[in-house]
Design a protein around this motif. Structure first.
Motif, PDB file in Angstrom:
ATOM      1  N   SER A   1     -29.203 -32.805  10.698  1.00  0.00           N
ATOM      2  CA  SER A   1     -30.203 -33.359   9.885  1.00  0.00           C
ATOM      3  C   SER A   1     -30.937 -32.388   9.441  1.00  0.00           C
ATOM      4  O   SER A   1     -31.977 -32.533   8.333  1.00  0.00           O
ATOM      5  N   LEU A   2     -30.685 -30.926   9.627  1.00  0.00           N
ATOM      6  CA  LEU A   2     -31.279 -29.888   9.017  1.00  0.00           C
ATOM      7  C   LEU A   2     -30.296 -29.134   7.993  1.00  0.00           C
ATOM      8  O   LEU A   2     -29.135 -29.573   7.879  1.00  0.00           O
ATOM      9  N   LYS A   3     -30.904 -28.456   7.008  1.00  0.00           N
ATOM     10  CA  LYS A   3     -29.972 -27.699   5.948  1.00  0.00           C
ATOM     11  C   LYS A   3     -29.022 -26.879   6.765  1.00  0.00           C
ATOM     12  O   LYS A   3     -29.250 -26.190   7.895  1.00  0.00           O
ATOM     13  N   ARG A   4     -27.879 -26.537   6.109  1.00  0.00           N
ATOM     14  CA  ARG A   4     -26.665 -25.828   6.624  1.00  0.00           C
ATOM     15  C   ARG A   4     -27.102 -24.412   7.225  1.00  0.00           C
ATOM     16  O   ARG A   4     -26.688 -23.941   7.958  1.00  0.00           O
ATOM     17  N   GLU A   5     -28.201 -24.112   6.319  1.00  0.00           N
ATOM     18  CA  GLU A   5     -28.338 -22.421   6.429  1.00  0.00           C
ATOM     19  C   GLU A   5     -29.170 -22.548   7.771  1.00  0.00           C
ATOM     20  O   GLU A   5     -29.094 -21.277   8.357  1.00  0.00           O
ATOM     21  N   LEU A   6     -29.705 -23.415   8.198  1.00  0.00           N
ATOM     22  CA  LEU A   6     -30.652 -23.487   9.324  1.00  0.00           C
ATOM     23  C   LEU A   6     -29.800 -23.456  10.609  1.00  0.00           C
ATOM     24  O   LEU A   6     -30.304 -23.180  11.713  1.00  0.00           O
ATOM     25  N   VAL A   7     -28.601 -24.027  10.574  1.00  0.00           N
ATOM     26  CA  VAL A   7     -27.859 -24.456  11.810  1.00  0.00           C
ATOM     27  C   VAL A   7     -26.656 -23.825  11.924  1.00  0.00           C
ATOM     28  O   VAL A   7     -25.895 -23.791  12.970  1.00  0.00           O
ATOM     29  N   ASP A   8     -26.203 -23.325  10.807  1.00  0.00           N
ATOM     30  CA  ASP A   8     -24.596 -22.833  10.777  1.00  0.00           C
ATOM     31  C   ASP A   8     -24.572 -21.382  11.502  1.00  0.00           C
ATOM     32  O   ASP A   8     -25.476 -20.690  11.309  1.00  0.00           O
ATOM     33  N   GLY A   9     -23.702 -21.546  12.512  1.00  0.00           N
ATOM     34  CA  GLY A   9     -23.741 -20.433  13.649  1.00  0.00           C
ATOM     35  C   GLY A   9     -24.825 -20.675  14.753  1.00  0.00           C
ATOM     36  O   GLY A   9     -24.850 -19.889  15.497  1.00  0.00           O
ATOM     37  N   LEU A  10     -25.341 -21.913  14.759  1.00  0.00           N
ATOM     38  CA  LEU A  10     -26.398 -21.977  15.936  1.00  0.00           C
ATOM     39  C   LEU A  10     -25.824 -21.780  17.288  1.00  0.00           C
ATOM     40  O   LEU A  10     -24.833 -22.333  17.637  1.00  0.00           O
ATOM     41  N   ASP A  11     -26.458 -21.146  18.286  1.00  0.00           N
ATOM     42  CA  ASP A  11     -25.864 -20.897  19.560  1.00  0.00           C
ATOM     43  C   ASP A  11     -27.072 -20.302  20.333  1.00  0.00           C
ATOM     44  O   ASP A  11     -27.390 -19.341  20.542  1.00  0.00           O
ATOM     45  N   LEU A  12     -27.407 -21.447  21.012  1.00  0.00           N
ATOM     46  CA  LEU A  12     -28.807 -21.420  21.874  1.00  0.00           C
ATOM     47  C   LEU A  12     -28.526 -22.028  23.299  1.00  0.00           C
ATOM     48  O   LEU A  12     -27.769 -22.972  23.282  1.00  0.00           O
ATOM     49  N   MET A  13     -29.182 -21.627  24.533  1.00  0.00           N
ATOM     50  CA  MET A  13     -29.048 -22.241  25.662  1.00  0.00           C
ATOM     51  C   MET A  13     -30.392 -22.477  26.327  1.00  0.00           C
ATOM     52  O   MET A  13     -31.209 -21.679  26.271  1.00  0.00           O
ATOM     53  N   ILE A  14     -30.562 -23.907  26.556  1.00  0.00           N
ATOM     54  CA  ILE A  14     -31.680 -24.361  27.198  1.00  0.00           C
ATOM     55  C   ILE A  14     -31.421 -24.203  28.735  1.00  0.00           C
ATOM     56  O   ILE A  14     -30.494 -25.031  29.146  1.00  0.00           O
ATOM     57  N   VAL A  15     -32.481 -23.428  29.456  1.00  0.00           N
ATOM     58  CA  VAL A  15     -32.244 -23.544  31.022  1.00  0.00           C
ATOM     59  C   VAL A  15     -33.355 -24.298  31.447  1.00  0.00           C
ATOM     60  O   VAL A  15     -34.595 -23.815  31.533  1.00  0.00           O
ATOM     61  N   ARG A  16     -32.981 -25.483  32.035  1.00  0.00           N
ATOM     62  CA  ARG A  16     -34.128 -26.321  32.275  1.00  0.00           C
ATOM     63  C   ARG A  16     -34.152 -26.512  34.033  1.00  0.00           C
ATOM     64  O   ARG A  16     -33.116 -26.711  34.306  1.00  0.00           O
ATOM     65  N   GLU A  17     -35.510 -26.573  34.510  1.00  0.00           N
ATOM     66  CA  GLU A  17     -35.656 -26.537  36.009  1.00  0.00           C
ATOM     67  C   GLU A  17     -35.349 -27.922  36.271  1.00  0.00           C
ATOM     68  O   GLU A  17     -35.914 -28.846  35.490  1.00  0.00           O
ATOM     69  N   LEU A  18     -34.496 -28.291  37.122  1.00  0.00           N
ATOM     70  CA  LEU A  18     -34.192 -29.639  37.348  1.00  0.00           C
ATOM     71  C   LEU A  18     -34.568 -30.403  38.752  1.00  0.00           C
ATOM     72  O   LEU A  18     -34.398 -31.514  38.657  1.00  0.00           O
ATOM     73  N   THR A  19     -35.037 -29.788  39.719  1.00  0.00           N
ATOM     74  CA  THR A  19     -35.221 -30.342  40.849  1.00  0.00           C
ATOM     75  C   THR A  19     -36.809 -30.421  41.161  1.00  0.00           C
ATOM     76  O   THR A  19     -37.274 -30.755  42.518  1.00  0.00           O
ATOM     77  N   GLY A  20     -37.543 -29.892  40.422  1.00  0.00           N
ATOM     78  CA  GLY A  20     -38.892 -29.878  40.562  1.00  0.00           C
ATOM     79  C   GLY A  20     -39.801 -30.539  39.543  1.00  0.00           C
ATOM     80  O   GLY A  20     -39.421 -31.310  38.845  1.00  0.00           O
ATOM     81  N   GLY A  21     -41.008 -30.362  39.593  1.00  0.00           N
ATOM     82  CA  GLY A  21     -42.111 -30.789  38.319  1.00  0.00           C
ATOM     83  C   GLY A  21     -42.280 -32.248  38.639  1.00  0.00           C
ATOM     84  O   GLY A  21     -42.241 -32.793  39.397  1.00  0.00           O
ATOM     85  N   VAL A  22     -42.735 -32.829  37.752  1.00  0.00           N
ATOM     86  CA  VAL A  22     -43.298 -34.227  37.412  1.00  0.00           C
ATOM     87  C   VAL A  22     -42.140 -35.296  37.770  1.00  0.00           C
ATOM     88  O   VAL A  22     -42.457 -36.494  38.286  1.00  0.00           O
TER      89      VAL A  22
END
Length: 370
Positions: free
Chosen positions: A120-141
Motif C-alpha cells: 500500500s506504500l510507494k515502491r521506493e519506501l518498501v523495495d528491499g525492506l528487511d526488518l525484524m520485530i522481536v515481540r515479548e510473548l509470555t508476559g504483559g497485558v
C-alpha cells in the motif's frame, strides 16, 4: 543423516491446505538425503475442540514438548464463536506458547522486489525492506493478573487487564534482539509507552542498562510505540530490529506485515530459552495470517508464509541456514517469474492454486540443489 522430529499442527480453515505444501518439501528433502524429518501430526484449535472438547489435548501438548520443533498453520473460525472462552481455538495457541515458555516472537517483514508494487506504500519506501520485530510473548497485558470482568451492579461492569513485567523478562527478550542485530545491521529500536505507563519506564531502563553492560557495540534507539507505528508507514527501511512488549508487538508486527503487500507472505518464530546442556531450544513456527475461513477448501490460499516458517525452523532450531536460504531463494525465484496466488495476483503473469504454488517452489528448490 540425522532426522529431526517435527510436530505438525494443521489446525483450522486453510491450515491443512497450506501445511500440505510444507509436507511436500519436507518429504522431498528427506527423500533426497538433504535433511531428514520425522513428521507427527496433532490437532489444535477448533479441530481439537471438535474431537477432544479442548483447544489442544494434554497428549498433543506432550508431543509438542518432545519435538525438535513445532509447525502450526492456523486456528479459529466462526464455527467456534460460541464455545466457552477457555476452550476457544486461540486458547490452543496460547497454551503452546505458555507451556513451552516461548517468550520471544520473531516477526520478519521482508518485501520481495517482485511484490513491491503490491504494498500500500510507494515502491521506493518498501523495495528491499528487511526488518525484524522481536515481540515479548509470555508476559504483559495478555497474561497479567488480575484479568477479569466484575459486575458492579446497576447494569455496570468493570473489565480489568493487568500490564506487568519483571526485569528478567525484559532482559531476556532484549538479549534476543541484540544478538539478532549483531547478525544483521547492528541496530535495535526499543519501543514502549514510558510517557504514560510505568511498565514502559522499567522497559526503557532495563533495555538501556542491558545494552551498556553487554552490547555496547550495537546501536540502540528508543521510540514510543505510537510514534514508531507512524514511522513504520512513513520510512520503514530506517529500522533493523525492533524489540517491544506483547501488546505493542502484536499491533506493530501486523502494521509491518502489510508493508510487504500481503499477510500471506510472512512467517514467524516463537522461541524459548536455550538449554545450556543440549544447546537446543523449544520453538514454534507459524505464518502470521489467520485461518481465512472464507476461502478454506477452495485451494486458493497462499502457502508462502507457511513454507517460510519451515525455513525459519531450519535456521533457528536446526542451524541449517544454508538450506533455509535455498528455500527462501526458491520463493523469491517463483515470484520473480511472475507466478502468484490470488491474494498477490495484481500484475501476475499467472495465478496459481495453493498446490501449484507449492509445486512451483519445490521445482525451484530442486534446481537450487542440482
Amino acid at each position: 543423516m540425522a532426522a529431526y522430529k517435527l510436530f505438525v499442527l494443521p489446525g483450522d480453515g486453510i491450515g491443512p491446505e497450506i501445511m500440505a505444501e510444507v509436507e511436500k518439501i519436507t518429504a522431498w528433502l528427506t527423500r533426497e538425503g538433504i535433511v531428514g524429518f520425522e513428521i507427527e501430526k496433532g490437532l489444535v484449535g477448533g479441530a481439537a475442540y471438535d474431537v477432544h472438547g479442548v483447544a489442544i489435548s494434554d497428549a498433543d501438548m506432550a508431543r509438542a514438548e518432545a519435538a525438535d520443533a513445532v509447525l502450526l498453520a492456523a486456528v479459529g473460525g466462526p464455527k467456534w464463536d460460541g464455545v466457552p472462552y477457555d476452550v476457544r481455538p486461540e486458547a490452543g495457541l496460547l497454551r503452546l506458547r505458555k507451556d513451552m515458555a516461548l517468550f520471544a516472537n520473531l516477526r520478519p517483514a521482508i518485501c520481495y522486489p517482485a511484490l513491491a508494487d503490491a504494498s500500500s506504500l510507494k515502491r521506493e519506501l518498501v523495495d528491499g525492506l528487511d526488518l525484524m520485530i522481536v515481540r515479548e510473548l509470555t508476559g504483559g497485558v495478555y497474561f497479567g493478573e488480575p484479568k477479569q470482568i466484575i459486575d458492579l451492579g446497576n447494569g455496570q461492569k468493570r473489565a480489568i487487564d493487568t500490564q506487568v513485567y519483571d526485569t528478567y523478562e525484559i532482559e531476556r527478550i532484549g538479549r534476543v534482539a541484540f544478538e539478532l542485530a549483531r547478525k544483521r545491521r547492528n541496530k535495535v529500536t526499543s519501543s514502549e509507552k514510558r510517557n504514560v505507563m510505568k511498565s514502559g519506564v522499567l522497559w526503557n531502563e532495563v533495555i538501556t542498562a542491558l545494552r551498556a553492560r553487554e552490547y555496547p557495540d550495537v546501536e540502540l534507539e528508543h521510540q514510543l510505540a505510537d510514534a514508531l507505528g507512524m514511522q513504520l508507514v512513513r520510512r520503514p527501511k530506517q529500522f533493523d530490529v525492533i524489540v517491544t512488549d506483547n501488546l505493542f508487538g502484536d499491533m506493530l508486527s501486523d502494521v509491518a506485515a502489510m508493508l510487504t503487500g500481503s499477510l500471506g507472505m510472512l512467517p514467524s518464530a516463537s522461541l524459548g530459552e536455550t538449554n545450556p546442556q543440549t544447546g537446543t531450544r523449544k520453538a514454534l513456527y507459524e505464518p502470521v495470517h489467520g485461518s481465512a475461513p472464507d476461502i478454506a477448501g477452495r485451494g486458493v490460499a497462499n502457502p508462502i508464509a507457511m513454507i517460510g516458517s519451515l525455513a525459519m525452523a531450519l535456521r533457528y532450531s536446526f542451524g541449517l541456514g544454508a538450506i533455509a536460504d535455498k528455500i527462501e531463494g526458491a520463493i523469491s525465484g517463483v515470484l520473480d517469474k511472475g507466478l502468484r496466488t490470488a491474494d498477490i495476483a495484481a500484475g501476475a503473469k499467472e495465478t496459481l492454486s495453493t498446490a501449484q504454488m507449492g509445486d512451483a517452489i519445490l521445482e525451484e528448490l530442486r534446481i537450487a540443489f542440482k
